[in-house]
Design an enzyme around this catalytic site. Structure first.
Site, PDB file in Angstrom:
ATOM      1  N   MET A  92     -12.099   4.630  -0.480  1.00  0.00           N
ATOM      2  CA  MET A  92     -12.746   4.914   0.805  1.00  0.00           C
ATOM      3  C   MET A  92     -13.366   6.297   0.685  1.00  0.00           C
ATOM      4  O   MET A  92     -12.899   7.285   1.272  1.00  0.00           O
ATOM      5  CB  MET A  92     -11.704   4.854   1.937  1.00  0.00           C
ATOM      6  CG  MET A  92     -11.331   3.422   2.293  1.00  0.00           C
ATOM      7  SD  MET A  92      -9.770   3.341   3.190  1.00  0.00           S
ATOM      8  CE  MET A  92      -8.636   3.369   1.815  1.00  0.00           C
ATOM      9  N   HIS A 151      -8.478   1.224  -3.876  1.00  0.00           N
ATOM     10  CA  HIS A 151      -9.379   1.009  -2.743  1.00  0.00           C
ATOM     11  C   HIS A 151     -10.044   2.342  -2.424  1.00  0.00           C
ATOM     12  O   HIS A 151      -9.416   3.230  -1.853  1.00  0.00           O
ATOM     13  CB  HIS A 151      -8.537   0.482  -1.554  1.00  0.00           C
ATOM     14  CG  HIS A 151      -9.311   0.298  -0.292  1.00  0.00           C
ATOM     15  ND1 HIS A 151      -8.689   0.104   0.931  1.00  0.00           N
ATOM     16  CD2 HIS A 151     -10.647   0.260  -0.038  1.00  0.00           C
ATOM     17  CE1 HIS A 151      -9.612  -0.031   1.874  1.00  0.00           C
ATOM     18  NE2 HIS A 151     -10.797   0.068   1.327  1.00  0.00           N
ATOM     19  N   SER A 202       0.837  -1.202   0.000  1.00  0.00           N
ATOM     20  CA  SER A 202       0.000   0.000   0.000  1.00  0.00           C
ATOM     21  C   SER A 202       0.871   1.251   0.000  1.00  0.00           C
ATOM     22  O   SER A 202       1.645   1.482   0.933  1.00  0.00           O
ATOM     23  CB  SER A 202      -0.906   0.007   1.234  1.00  0.00           C
ATOM     24  OG  SER A 202      -1.467   1.298   1.382  1.00  0.00           O
ATOM     25  N   HIS A 257      -1.317  -1.280  -4.173  1.00  0.00           N
ATOM     26  CA  HIS A 257      -2.583  -0.876  -3.545  1.00  0.00           C
ATOM     27  C   HIS A 257      -2.603   0.639  -3.343  1.00  0.00           C
ATOM     28  O   HIS A 257      -1.695   1.216  -2.752  1.00  0.00           O
ATOM     29  CB  HIS A 257      -2.705  -1.609  -2.205  1.00  0.00           C
ATOM     30  CG  HIS A 257      -3.998  -1.432  -1.493  1.00  0.00           C
ATOM     31  ND1 HIS A 257      -5.131  -2.164  -1.799  1.00  0.00           N
ATOM     32  CD2 HIS A 257      -4.345  -0.629  -0.458  1.00  0.00           C
ATOM     33  CE1 HIS A 257      -6.116  -1.813  -0.974  1.00  0.00           C
ATOM     34  NE2 HIS A 257      -5.670  -0.871  -0.154  1.00  0.00           N
ATOM     35  N   MET A 298      -8.897   8.302  -0.280  1.00  0.00           N
ATOM     36  CA  MET A 298      -9.729   8.724   0.864  1.00  0.00           C
ATOM     37  C   MET A 298     -10.168  10.169   0.656  1.00  0.00           C
ATOM     38  O   MET A 298      -9.395  10.984   0.163  1.00  0.00           O
ATOM     39  CB  MET A 298      -8.933   8.633   2.160  1.00  0.00           C
ATOM     40  CG  MET A 298      -8.327   7.273   2.437  1.00  0.00           C
ATOM     41  SD  MET A 298      -7.627   7.237   4.094  1.00  0.00           S
ATOM     42  CE  MET A 298      -6.670   5.717   4.037  1.00  0.00           C
ATOM     43  N   ASP A 353      -4.771   3.732  -1.847  1.00  0.00           N
ATOM     44  CA  ASP A 353      -5.853   4.091  -0.929  1.00  0.00           C
ATOM     45  C   ASP A 353      -6.371   5.488  -1.228  1.00  0.00           C
ATOM     46  O   ASP A 353      -5.695   6.482  -0.979  1.00  0.00           O
ATOM     47  CB  ASP A 353      -5.354   4.030   0.516  1.00  0.00           C
ATOM     48  CG  ASP A 353      -5.141   2.602   0.979  1.00  0.00           C
ATOM     49  OD1 ASP A 353      -6.100   1.806   0.894  1.00  0.00           O
ATOM     50  OD2 ASP A 353      -4.019   2.275   1.403  1.00  0.00           O
ATOM     51  N   MET A 370     -11.678  -5.583   5.569  1.00  0.00           N
ATOM     52  CA  MET A 370     -10.801  -4.743   6.396  1.00  0.00           C
ATOM     53  C   MET A 370     -10.449  -5.500   7.676  1.00  0.00           C
ATOM     54  O   MET A 370     -11.329  -6.073   8.315  1.00  0.00           O
ATOM     55  CB  MET A 370     -11.486  -3.429   6.768  1.00  0.00           C
ATOM     56  CG  MET A 370     -11.747  -2.465   5.614  1.00  0.00           C
ATOM     57  SD  MET A 370     -10.297  -1.982   4.659  1.00  0.00           S
ATOM     58  CE  MET A 370      -9.261  -1.229   5.918  1.00  0.00           C
ATOM     59  N   ASP A 413      -6.831  -6.260   4.448  1.00  0.00           N
ATOM     60  CA  ASP A 413      -6.193  -4.945   4.437  1.00  0.00           C
ATOM     61  C   ASP A 413      -6.197  -4.371   5.847  1.00  0.00           C
ATOM     62  O   ASP A 413      -7.257  -4.139   6.432  1.00  0.00           O
ATOM     63  CB  ASP A 413      -6.985  -4.027   3.483  1.00  0.00           C
ATOM     64  CG  ASP A 413      -6.342  -2.659   3.317  1.00  0.00           C
ATOM     65  OD1 ASP A 413      -5.252  -2.424   3.866  1.00  0.00           O
ATOM     66  OD2 ASP A 413      -6.960  -1.825   2.620  1.00  0.00           O
TER      67      ASP A 413
HETATM   68  C1  DX5 Z   1      -6.267   1.923   5.585  1.00  0.00           C
HETATM   69  C2  DX5 Z   1      -5.879   1.413   4.241  1.00  0.00           C
HETATM   70  C3  DX5 Z   1      -4.793   0.415   4.210  1.00  0.00           C
HETATM   71  C4  DX5 Z   1      -3.492   0.866   4.836  1.00  0.00           C
HETATM   72  C5  DX5 Z   1      -2.898  -0.331   5.492  1.00  0.00           C
HETATM   73  O1  DX5 Z   1      -7.575   2.347   5.619  1.00  0.00           O
HETATM   74  O2  DX5 Z   1      -6.982   0.822   3.587  1.00  0.00           O
HETATM   75  O3  DX5 Z   1      -4.553  -0.030   2.887  1.00  0.00           O
HETATM   76  O4  DX5 Z   1      -2.573   1.365   3.927  1.00  0.00           O
HETATM   77  O5  DX5 Z   1      -1.764   0.062   6.168  1.00  0.00           O
HETATM   78  P1  DX5 Z   1      -1.014  -0.909   7.179  1.00  0.00           P
HETATM   79  O6  DX5 Z   1      -0.519  -2.074   6.371  1.00  0.00           O
HETATM   80  O7  DX5 Z   1       0.070  -0.053   7.717  1.00  0.00           O
HETATM   81  O8  DX5 Z   1      -2.008  -1.329   8.216  1.00  0.00           O
HETATM   82 ZN    ZN Z   2      -6.537  -0.048   1.599  1.00  0.00          ZN
END
Ligand code: DX5
Ligand code: ZN
Length: 219
Positions: A63, A61, A5, A28, A32, A30, A132, A170
């Site tokens: 969010m 991903h 990620s 990956h 947000m 993220d 998650m 994740d």
């Molecule tokens: C958090 C993200 C994850 C995050 C995971 O909401 O969806 O993808 O990057 O990070 P780690 O591996 O540090 O928990």
């Molecule tokens: Zn993620």
């Protein structure tokens, strides 16, 4: 598959950070929006630029609120997989259809407090189920082992219905927690801190893959 990620990477050097994990399976990303989750990260323009800067398949991903409006753009930008949150989608079936029509895999994500049962009937519309293993929003949180019950339930459901779907985990995945996640039936492992928080991200990816294989061989 191992999906580092980039949330834990250096955002000023994303192309280099992608190159550092060239042995990974997916990268990956993220997304947000400071609405669906409190945090704000990156969006479509960054994904479009990244697509040109790396050969790694991009696993987006989302969010974000209103994925009904935004998901298709990520598929059109060339993402390999676009995951939307079940909690945010008004019409998940339609999103999945649009994302697939635009050439990407369609993913359904369930956050920490969301039970999986109400969504089992939707799974045939999707290619990926993202479970998650933390509360969505921030990297570096501690893995919650109880959430693997959803992975077990998904795996059982898929096996009994002869459905093929990736089951992605994740949050808090590292050399130790990946064993439990793989044993529970996950086959795509997202890792931020465990990859980009160490000196050699490339070696971290290989180590994670080795650990996942170990666990899968045992089951
Ligand atoms: C958090 C993200 C994850 C995050 C995971 O909401 O969806 O993808 O990057 O990070 P780690 O591996 O540090 O928990
Ligand atoms: Zn993620």
């Amino acid at each position: 598959m191992i999906a580092p990620s980039i949330l834990a990477a250096d955002f000023a050097r994303l192309a280099d950070e992608a190159a550092a994990v060239s042995g990974a399976d997916w990268l990956h990303v993220d997304v947000m929006d400071a609405h669906f989750v409190p945090n704000l990260t990156i969006g479509l323009p960054v994904v479009q630029s990244l697509r040109k800067a790396t050969e790694l398949p991009l696993d987006c991903h989302l969010m974000i609120d209103d994925p009904d409006r935004w998901a298709i753009g990520y598929a059109e930008a060339g993402a390999v997989n676009v995951s939307i949150h079940a909690e945010a989608a008004a019409d998940p079936k339609r999103i999945a259809r649009d994302v697939r029509a635009a050439g990407a895999l369609a993913g359904l994500a369930v956050d920490r407090d969301t039970p999986l049962e109400p969504y089992l009937d939707l799974l045939p519309e999707f290619d990926t189920l993202l479970v998650m293993t933390i509360k969505a929003g921030f990297g570096g949180q501690e893995f919650i082992p109880e959430l693997l019950d959803k992975v077990r339930l998904a795996r059982q459901h898929l096996n009994s219905g002869h459905l093929r779907l990736y089951v992605e985990v994740d949050g808090g995945i590292d050399d130790h927690t990946i064993l439990a996640a793989a044993e529970a039936g996950a086959d795509v492992f997202v890792a931020g801190t465990a990859v980009y928080g160490v000196d050699d991200p490339g070696t971290a990816v290989e180590a994670l893959r080795g650990r996942a294989r170990e666990a899968m061989d045992r089951t």
